[in-house]
Every structure is written in C-alpha cells, then in structure tokens.
Motif scaffolding. Structure first.
Motif, PDB file in Angstrom:
ATOM      1  N   ILE A   1       0.844  -1.200   0.000  1.00 55.17           N
ATOM      2  CA  ILE A   1       0.000   0.000   0.000  1.00 55.17           C
ATOM      3  C   ILE A   1       0.877   1.246   0.000  1.00 55.17           C
ATOM      4  O   ILE A   1       0.650   2.191  -0.758  1.00 55.17           O
ATOM      5  CB  ILE A   1      -0.941   0.002   1.229  1.00 55.17           C
ATOM      6  N   MET A   2       1.918   1.212   0.820  1.00 55.38           N
ATOM      7  CA  MET A   2       2.796   2.390   0.898  1.00 55.38           C
ATOM      8  C   MET A   2       3.525   2.614  -0.427  1.00 55.38           C
ATOM      9  O   MET A   2       3.678   3.752  -0.869  1.00 55.38           O
ATOM     10  CB  MET A   2       3.798   2.244   2.053  1.00 55.38           C
ATOM     11  N   VAL A   3       3.963   1.537  -1.058  1.00 56.89           N
ATOM     12  CA  VAL A   3       4.624   1.662  -2.363  1.00 56.89           C
ATOM     13  C   VAL A   3       3.651   2.288  -3.363  1.00 56.89           C
ATOM     14  O   VAL A   3       4.002   3.201  -4.115  1.00 56.89           O
ATOM     15  CB  VAL A   3       5.113   0.286  -2.871  1.00 56.89           C
ATOM     16  N   ARG A   4       2.409   1.815  -3.333  1.00 51.74           N
ATOM     17  CA  ARG A   4       1.401   2.354  -4.246  1.00 51.74           C
ATOM     18  C   ARG A   4       1.189   3.850  -3.989  1.00 51.74           C
ATOM     19  O   ARG A   4       1.133   4.657  -4.923  1.00 51.74           O
ATOM     20  CB  ARG A   4       0.093   1.574  -4.063  1.00 51.74           C
ATOM     21  N   LEU A   5       1.078   4.211  -2.716  1.00 51.22           N
ATOM     22  CA  LEU A   5       0.840   5.622  -2.386  1.00 51.22           C
ATOM     23  C   LEU A   5       2.033   6.489  -2.783  1.00 51.22           C
ATOM     24  O   LEU A   5       1.865   7.599  -3.310  1.00 51.22           O
ATOM     25  CB  LEU A   5       0.543   5.766  -0.885  1.00 51.22           C
TER      26      LEU A   5
ATOM     27  N   ALA B   1       7.130   2.843   9.079  1.00 53.80           N
ATOM     28  CA  ALA B   1       7.974   4.004   8.801  1.00 53.80           C
ATOM     29  C   ALA B   1       9.352   3.543   8.352  1.00 53.80           C
ATOM     30  O   ALA B   1       9.957   4.123   7.453  1.00 53.80           O
ATOM     31  CB  ALA B   1       8.065   4.893  10.033  1.00 53.80           C
ATOM     32  N   GLN B   2       9.827   2.459   8.969  1.00 53.71           N
ATOM     33  CA  GLN B   2      11.141   1.952   8.577  1.00 53.71           C
ATOM     34  C   GLN B   2      11.092   1.294   7.200  1.00 53.71           C
ATOM     35  O   GLN B   2      12.053   1.364   6.429  1.00 53.71           O
ATOM     36  CB  GLN B   2      11.673   0.991   9.643  1.00 53.71           C
ATOM     37  N   ASP B   3       9.982   0.669   6.900  1.00 56.01           N
ATOM     38  CA  ASP B   3       9.823   0.098   5.552  1.00 56.01           C
ATOM     39  C   ASP B   3       9.795   1.207   4.501  1.00 56.01           C
ATOM     40  O   ASP B   3      10.363   1.060   3.421  1.00 56.01           O
ATOM     41  CB  ASP B   3       8.517  -0.711   5.465  1.00 56.01           C
ATOM     42  N   LEU B   4       9.133   2.290   4.855  1.00 57.39           N
ATOM     43  CA  LEU B   4       9.060   3.431   3.936  1.00 57.39           C
ATOM     44  C   LEU B   4      10.470   3.878   3.562  1.00 57.39           C
ATOM     45  O   LEU B   4      10.769   4.192   2.414  1.00 57.39           O
ATOM     46  CB  LEU B   4       8.300   4.573   4.602  1.00 57.39           C
ATOM     47  N   LEU B   5      11.312   3.865   4.562  1.00 58.27           N
ATOM     48  CA  LEU B   5      12.704   4.233   4.380  1.00 58.27           C
ATOM     49  C   LEU B   5      13.402   3.232   3.455  1.00 58.27           C
ATOM     50  O   LEU B   5      14.164   3.614   2.569  1.00 58.27           O
ATOM     51  CB  LEU B   5      13.325   4.222   5.768  1.00 58.27           C
ATOM     52  N   SER B   6      13.101   1.947   3.649  1.00 58.48           N
ATOM     53  CA  SER B   6      13.859   0.906   2.954  1.00 58.48           C
ATOM     54  C   SER B   6      13.658   0.951   1.439  1.00 58.48           C
ATOM     55  O   SER B   6      14.553   0.582   0.700  1.00 58.48           O
ATOM     56  CB  SER B   6      13.486  -0.471   3.504  1.00 58.48           C
ATOM     57  N   PHE B   7      12.519   1.421   0.973  1.00 59.14           N
ATOM     58  CA  PHE B   7      12.352   1.430  -0.490  1.00 59.14           C
ATOM     59  C   PHE B   7      12.483   2.839  -1.072  1.00 59.14           C
ATOM     60  O   PHE B   7      12.147   3.087  -2.232  1.00 59.14           O
ATOM     61  CB  PHE B   7      11.051   0.741  -0.922  1.00 59.14           C
TER      62      PHE B   7
END
Ligand code: NAG
Ligand code: NAG
Length: 472
Positions: free
Chosen positions: A194-198, A229-235
């Motif tokens: 979902i975050m990648v899509r957003l 939040a950390q995943d957001l950072l990772s990609f």
C-alpha cells in the motif's frame, strides 16, 4: 480533519483485516445467511401476499419489497469521487472504503483502473455467492433474493422451523468465520505494498495535486507504525516525501510534513535517515520563508518530532541557525499563534538536556556514552541566551490563555539558571508576575471554594510564587 480509516476490501493485509474489514465482510455474509432469512420475515412481505384481503396492505408491502430490492441489495457503483454508502449497500471488490469519522458515514470510491477492469470481468462471470469469495455481484444478490422469495412463498410453520435450523447451521461462530477469512484466497495487499502504491502515486508526474495530497494523507496513517515508517525508508519512499518539502505547492509541503512528523515520532532509525536526507534544512527553510500558516504548523510539528530525543539533530539544528528561525516565528505577526508551540519545543529540549546531564552525573548504564557525548555538544542554553530568548520568553507571559501561561512559566523555570540575571533586571517581567500573582490568588480562592483543593489554578499560582521567590 477527520482521520478516515482506509482499507481495501480485496486487498487487506492480515493485520489490517481487523474490526472494520471483518465487519464489512461479515455484515454482507450475514445478510444472506441470517438477516434476510431469519430476522423479520414479515418485513419482506413475502409470506402472505396471496392471502391479503385488502388492497391497501398489499400495495404497501409491495413498496417495501421494492425498497428492499433497491436499498438493501443494490451493489453500489463507485466513481472516482468519495461517495457516502447507504446502509446495506454492497460494494464491488476492489473499491476503496473508508469510515468518515466526522459524519459516521462509510464512503467509497474506485480504487484503480486495473482493479476496476478485473472487477468488471468478475461481474460478467457472475461468480457464485459464497462466503469464500468476497465478490458479490448484483446478479448474485438478485438471484439470492429470488431464491429467498421462492422459499418464503412455500413456507409453512413447519418449514419455518426447518429454515431456522438451517440458518442456525449457517450462522457459524465468528471465530470460525474469521478463520475462513484468513484462508481466503484473495489478493492480500500488505502495508508495504500500500505504501509503495501511495508513494508511486505521489511521485508520479501524471498525478493531480489532489491525488498527491490524498496519497500523502493516506500514507500518514500507515507511518504511525514504527515498522511501516522503517519500511518506507527501505524502499526510498522517505526520501520522496522529504523531497516533497521542496515542492512549489504549499499543500504538498504541508502534507509531506504531516507524513514526516508521524514517521519521525519516536523512531530513531527514521530520524537518522531524515537528517541525512536533508530534512532538517528543508523544514527550517519553510519555517523561515513566506508560507501559509497551516503549512508552517505541520512543519513545526515535524521539526519537533525530528529533534526530540535525538541530540545529533539538535546540534545540527543549532548549527543551521534553528533558534534564529524559531525567533522569527514568535516575532512575526502572522505566525505568533505558533509561539506556544515554539516555547513547548524549547522547553522540551532544555529539560531533555538537563535530564541527560543528571543521568550523566549519576553515571547510569542505560544511556550510551555516545548519546551523552552528543548531548554535551548541544550548546542549547548559551545559544538561547545569546539570541535573546530570555527576553522573548519573559514577554510571552503576557499571553492571555491559562495553558499558554502555564507553558511559559514552566519554560521560565527551566531557563532560570541561564536567564536569572536577565529576568531580575526586567522590570516588565516583575510587573507581569505581580499582576498574575494577584489574578491567580483570586482564581485559586474561587477554585478552592468550589471544592478543588489541588486545582489547576492553584498550581499556576504556585509556579508564579516560586518564580517570584527565585527572582527576589
Ligand atoms: C520518483 O520519481 C523519480 C523521477 O520520476 C524516480 O527517479 C524515482 O525512482 C522515484 N522514486 C520512487 C521511490 O519511486
Ligand atoms: C530543495 O530546495 C533546497 C533549497 O530550499 C535546495 O538546496 C535543494 O537542492 C532542493 N532539493 C531538491 C531535491 O530539489
């Protein structure tokens, strides 16, 4: 703004497949296994149509039936706009559903072009109505109703009993249904996806401003979770949001800061990356330049999240002239409403540093030597004094609200060691303190008469008394 709970019926991660998603699914499922079949058959006016002796009830009943047809069993056709969902309306899989916490209405809109296509395919195939699929087509719903009507017409008292038993059989415990939902063979979209899509939506040059803002707004919900939040950072998503602070659109700046404030919050890993990604400079630039107040508000919030419990960021903040920027905020007419927030930030930084100084004195094992070293290098108090904050804080005591005064009094107390001489020589401060003392003596007396012997106003009076004593 209300915080909508956002979810995607066909693409729920297991973790998010909680209350709301379950409820939605269960409601639809139950409406066929239970509500329609059992709850109040007479309401459907299907049992005694032939036996009706007068025309009136028959007419009425027919209307009710039609209403049920259109209201309860309608499959809502979402558009690209959020639209309120009526009670009982079914939603095609792949729609975006959220609960508007302000109105209490469920709202729905189309999710994705490609998903819509898939869904249309599904509609044409007319999948069977089954607990094991979460796609209900209008055909399914109509045929289900038709079957129900047939059954209802034949019904006798005996059959009614049998049907009730059947309903009971279908009406399985929620735990069991939950298990089945978990085993659903549906496309599961994880929070990460979902975050990648957003982020893609936000980063895409073909997205409209509204779409970008909506993407950030939704994203903020996800990054409250530390792992997310950390995943957001990772990609690389964090950097995209940080770069959003550079946008020429004030709204993009505002909502990028909104996301960052949530992502930084008590999340050291993200805070470190944000400093390296240049977030601090960008935040300060926004605060120092002509921007809408709403944008500055969120940016100040993001700045607080970034600095808190992170001495390295505090050092950088001082080096980049952060105190100067905050001074500008407090002194500009257009932003002076932010003064209390600024003071709160400074108070937090001062007390945080004092706390670590005490821990250092006690040589506690809990804090890493590097962190203590970093706090030692935060030269906050000299900076505050040099830049005139003793004076600024003293003057803010003129604010009219109790809670603003409370914050200022706290800060004056925290800065006492640094600003004592200045405070003593400030005639206006003594006058203000004296008049506040009189005011709160009266208020505290009233409070006491109302039975509050440890009231808020008495506490404020206590701080004022202390301060006056210290400055004598
Ligand atoms: C965002 O867009 C830029 C340019 O279009 C691209 O280079 C970059 O990889 C994108 N970032 C992410 C995280 O998708
Ligand atoms: C963002 O703006 C700052 C100045 O405000 C500039 O130094 C920086 O290069 C810009 N970064 C990007 C990614 O555009």
């Amino acid at each position: 703004m209300p915080r909508p709970l956002t979810m995607t019926p066909q693409s729920l991660s297991p973790s998010r497949m909680t209350t709301l998603g379950m409820l939605l699914g269960l409601l639809v499922a139950f409406c066929f296994t239970f509500c329609l079949g059992h709850q109040n058959p007479n309401e459907f006016a299907l049992t005694n149509l032939e036996k009706s002796s007068t025309k009136e009830p028959e007419k009425k009943e027919t209307i009710v039936e039609e209403e049920m047809d259109t209201e309860v069993l309608e499959v809502f056709q979402p558009t690209h706009e959020w639209q309120a969902l009526q009670p009982g309306q079914a939603v095609p899989a792949g729609s975006h559903v959220r609960l508007n916490l302000q109105t209490g209405a469920r709202e729905v809109k189309l999710q994705h072009e490609d998903k819509l296509q898939n869904n249309l395919k599904g509609l044409k195939k007319g999948k069977r109505l089954d607990i094991n699929t979460n796609t209900y087509t209008s055909q399914d719903l109509k045929s289900a109703l038709a079957k129900f009507k047939e059954g209802a017409r034949r019904e006798s008292a005996k059959e009614d009993e049998a049907r009730k038993a059947e309903v009971k059989r279908l009406f399985r415990p929620i735990e069991e249904l939950k298990k089945e939902f978990n085993e659903l063979n549906v496309v599961i979209e994880t929070d990460m996806q979902i975050m990648v899509r957003l982020i893609n939506k936000f980063n895409s040059s073909s997205s409209s401003l509204e779409e970008k803002i909506a993407a950030l707004f939704d994203l903020e919900y996800y990054v409250h979770q530390m792992d997310n939040a950390q995943d957001l950072l990772s990609f690389g998503g964090l950097q995209v949001v940080i770069n959003g602070l550079n946008s020429t659109e004030p709204l993009v700046k505002e909502y990028a800061a909104f996301v960052l404030g949530a992502a930084f919050s008590s999340n050291p890993k993200v805070q470190v990356e944000a400093i390296e990604g240049g977030a601090l400079q960008k935040l300060l630039v926004i605060l120092a330049t002509e921007q809408p107040l709403t944008a500055k508000k969120k940016v100040l919030f993001a700045l607080c999240s970034l600095l808190r419990h992170f001495p390295y960021a505090q050092q950088q903040f001082l080096k980049l002239g952060g105190l100067q920027v905050l001074k500008g905020l407090v002194q500009e007419k257009s932003t002076e409403v932010l003064a209390v927030r600024v003071i709160t930030l400074l108070y937090d930084l001062v007390t945080e540093k004092q706390m670590f100084a005490e821990e250092e004195a006690e040589l506690t094992q809990d804090v890493s030597p590097e962190k203590l070293q970093q706090y030692r290098q935060v030269h906050l108090l000299p900076g505050l004094r040099e830049q005139g904050w003793c004076e600024i804080t003293a003057h803010l005591l003129a604010l009219p609200e109790h809670d603003a005064r409370e914050k200022v009094l706290q800060t004056l107390g925290a800065l006492l060691a640094t600003c004592r001489d200045h405070y003593r020589q400030d005639p206006q401060l003594s006058r203000t303190l004296a008049s506040l003392q009189a005011e709160y003596q009266a208020l505290a007396t009233l409070e006491l008469q109302e039975g509050e012997d440890k009231g808020y106003l008495r506490e404020l009076l206590g701080s004022i008394d202390n301060l006056l004593r210290e400055l004598r």
